[in-house]
Write a protein that holds these residues in place. Structure first.
Motif, PDB file in Angstrom:
ATOM      1  N   GLY A  24      31.830 188.730  22.851  1.00 33.93           N
ATOM      2  CA  GLY A  24      33.184 189.066  23.060  1.00 33.93           C
ATOM      3  C   GLY A  24      33.852 189.615  22.433  1.00 33.93           C
ATOM      4  N   LEU A  25      33.971 190.284  21.364  1.00 32.31           N
ATOM      5  CA  LEU A  25      34.685 190.345  20.179  1.00 32.31           C
ATOM      6  C   LEU A  25      35.476 191.882  20.520  1.00 32.31           C
ATOM      7  CD1 LEU A  25      32.369 189.384  17.212  1.00 32.31           C
ATOM      8  CD2 LEU A  25      34.464 188.250  18.573  1.00 32.31           C
ATOM      9  N   VAL A  26      34.031 192.275  21.171  1.00 30.57           N
ATOM     10  CA  VAL A  26      34.889 193.760  21.916  1.00 30.57           C
ATOM     11  C   VAL A  26      33.956 193.869  23.072  1.00 30.57           C
ATOM     12  CG1 VAL A  26      34.024 196.079  21.959  1.00 30.57           C
ATOM     13  CG2 VAL A  26      34.470 195.304  20.113  1.00 30.57           C
ATOM     14  N   SER A  27      34.827 193.814  24.507  1.00 28.41           N
ATOM     15  CA  SER A  27      34.235 194.311  25.546  1.00 28.41           C
ATOM     16  C   SER A  27      33.454 195.225  25.555  1.00 28.41           C
ATOM     17  CB  SER A  27      35.530 194.618  26.558  1.00 28.41           C
ATOM     18  OG  SER A  27      34.892 194.589  28.065  1.00 28.41           O
ATOM     19  N   PRO A  28      31.916 194.827  26.278  1.00 23.77           N
ATOM     20  CA  PRO A  28      31.425 195.303  26.748  1.00 23.77           C
ATOM     21  C   PRO A  28      31.300 197.113  27.664  1.00 23.77           C
ATOM     22  CG  PRO A  28      30.225 192.929  27.189  1.00 23.77           C
ATOM     23  CD  PRO A  28      32.184 193.133  26.673  1.00 23.77           C
ATOM     24  N   VAL A  29      32.639 197.035  27.786  1.00 23.77           N
ATOM     25  CA  VAL A  29      32.930 197.991  29.260  1.00 23.77           C
ATOM     26  C   VAL A  29      32.541 199.400  28.051  1.00 23.77           C
ATOM     27  CG1 VAL A  29      33.168 196.560  31.170  1.00 23.77           C
ATOM     28  CG2 VAL A  29      34.788 196.946  29.438  1.00 23.77           C
ATOM     29  N   TYR A  30      33.371 198.381  27.106  1.00 24.97           N
ATOM     30  CA  TYR A  30      33.792 200.062  25.820  1.00 24.97           C
ATOM     31  C   TYR A  30      32.459 200.490  25.185  1.00 24.97           C
ATOM     32  CZ  TYR A  30      39.015 198.678  26.687  1.00 24.97           C
ATOM     33  OH  TYR A  30      39.438 198.521  27.380  1.00 24.97           O
ATOM     34  N   ALA A  62      26.555 203.133  23.067  1.00 24.34           N
ATOM     35  CA  ALA A  62      25.625 203.503  23.848  1.00 24.34           C
ATOM     36  C   ALA A  62      24.131 203.208  23.150  1.00 24.34           C
ATOM     37  CB  ALA A  62      25.725 204.816  24.713  1.00 24.34           C
ATOM     38  N   THR A  63      24.033 204.206  21.919  1.00 25.43           N
ATOM     39  CA  THR A  63      22.774 204.539  21.157  1.00 25.43           C
ATOM     40  C   THR A  63      22.655 202.863  20.541  1.00 25.43           C
ATOM     41  OG1 THR A  63      22.608 206.342  20.865  1.00 25.43           O
ATOM     42  CG2 THR A  63      21.197 205.380  19.252  1.00 25.43           C
ATOM     43  N   PHE A  64      23.487 202.032  20.157  1.00 24.91           N
ATOM     44  CA  PHE A  64      22.909 200.767  19.371  1.00 24.91           C
ATOM     45  C   PHE A  64      23.386 199.702  20.598  1.00 24.91           C
ATOM     46  CE2 PHE A  64      24.661 203.517  16.261  1.00 24.91           C
ATOM     47  CZ  PHE A  64      23.179 202.811  15.431  1.00 24.91           C
ATOM     48  N   PHE A  65      23.966 199.544  21.371  1.00 27.67           N
ATOM     49  CA  PHE A  65      24.641 199.157  22.447  1.00 27.67           C
ATOM     50  C   PHE A  65      23.160 197.492  23.675  1.00 27.67           C
ATOM     51  CE2 PHE A  65      25.972 196.437  26.715  1.00 27.67           C
ATOM     52  CZ  PHE A  65      26.387 195.573  25.873  1.00 27.67           C
ATOM     53  N   PHE A  66      22.774 197.078  23.508  1.00 24.82           N
ATOM     54  CA  PHE A  66      22.234 196.731  24.862  1.00 24.82           C
ATOM     55  C   PHE A  66      22.470 195.485  25.238  1.00 24.82           C
ATOM     56  CE2 PHE A  66      18.398 194.501  27.357  1.00 24.82           C
ATOM     57  CZ  PHE A  66      17.918 196.461  27.572  1.00 24.82           C
ATOM     58  N   PRO A  67      22.333 194.799  26.798  1.00 23.07           N
ATOM     59  CA  PRO A  67      23.780 194.206  27.434  1.00 23.07           C
ATOM     60  C   PRO A  67      22.287 192.379  27.815  1.00 23.07           C
ATOM     61  CG  PRO A  67      22.784 195.329  28.831  1.00 23.07           C
ATOM     62  CD  PRO A  67      22.607 196.194  28.236  1.00 23.07           C
ATOM     63  N   VAL A  68      22.419 191.991  26.586  1.00 26.62           N
ATOM     64  CA  VAL A  68      21.000 190.857  26.034  1.00 26.62           C
ATOM     65  C   VAL A  68      21.609 189.648  26.850  1.00 26.62           C
ATOM     66  CG1 VAL A  68      20.358 189.245  24.946  1.00 26.62           C
ATOM     67  CG2 VAL A  68      20.776 191.645  23.471  1.00 26.62           C
ATOM     68  N   GLY A  69      20.969 188.896  28.119  1.00 22.78           N
ATOM     69  CA  GLY A  69      21.129 187.938  28.468  1.00 22.78           C
ATOM     70  C   GLY A  69      19.464 187.267  29.383  1.00 22.78           C
TER      71      GLY A  69
END
Length: 251
Positions: free
Chosen positions: A32-38, A58-65
């Motif tokens: 939550g250091l940066v909101s995933p929506v950004y 978007a190249t590095f981010f993946f919503p891990v859950g």
């Protein structure tokens, strides 16, 4: 910790930063250091609100859950394994050419993502690199899970099916394979096998930033030395041996 640090420093330079970014950015979003929506690629935010960082995050981010963690780890493994092999194999000593391949694939994937409203670009870029490796080692017999064995040229499509089973979608993998095929065709197939011109070349500023680590001139459409030797051994045969490759799981 020293062993972990030694292992991390042993990863090839470009792969090391890509691998680290693919861990750091999802972690930043998870904490939550940066909101995933950004961090997603949203065409409206990128084009109309000038949030120009989105193609990069978007190249590095993946919503891990709980439902995506395994898929993330599998593709992180593919990134480490096949980017390392490509950077130290066909592109050994030519970091500028490898960086240009990544930039070319990334630009194609970003354009496709904006057109198709794809919000995450990690898997397509990884698959594009894996596809190039598989084509350069197409006749190598590789081993997959449960002892299955097949030629490396089929590996991207096997992984496409595997990711569909564990992730439920094939669009990201398919886009990655198509972009990887475009790169391979323009760099190797068209100029070498079909006698066409070289449409792409590595910009000089990349050579100044990432100079070759050995002698010789390199560039888009020029095969690595190992591939040139294989081609010379088969002159008149009409086909090239794209390399010997590695088995899955070999380090």
């Amino acid at each position: 910790m020293s062993d972990l640090g030694d292992w991390f420093r042993s990863i090839p330079l470009i792969t090391r930063y890509w691998f680290a970014g693919s861990i750091a950015v999802p972690l930043i979003g998870k904490l939550g250091l940066v909101s995933p929506v950004y961090l997603f690629l949203w065409p409206d935010a990128f084009i109309n609100r000038f949030q120009i960082w989105r193609p990069i995050t978007a190249t590095f981010f993946f919503p891990v859950g709980p439902g995506t963690g395994f898929l993330y780890l599998v593709n992180l493994y593919f990134l480490y394994q096949y980017s390392s092999r490509l950077e130290t194999g066909a592109f050994d000593g030519r970091p500028a050419d490898y960086m240009f391949m990544l930039l070319f694939n990334w630009i194609c994937i970003v354009i496709t993502g904006l057109a198709m409203d794809m919000q995450l670009l990690m898997i397509p870029l990884i698959m594009s690199v894996l596809y190039v490796w598989a084509q350069l080692n197409r006749d190598m017999i590789v081993s997959f899970w449960f002892g299955t064995r097949f030629k490396a040229c089929y590996l991207p499509w096997v992984i496409l099916g595997f990711n569909y089973i564990i992730g439920g979608s094939v669009i990201n993998e398919l886009i990655g394979n198509l972009v990887g095929h475009l790169y391979f065709f323009l760099m190797f197939k068209y100029p070498m096998d079909l006698g066409g011109r070289n449409f792409l070349s590595t910009p000089q500023f990349l050579y100044r930033w990432l100079p070759n680590r050995r002698g010789g001139v390199s560039g888009f459409g020029i095969p690595p030395a190992s591939m040139r030797r294989a081609a010379e051994d088969q002159q008149g045969g009409g086909r090239h041996n794209w390399g010997q490759g590695f088995r899955l799981g070999d380090q």
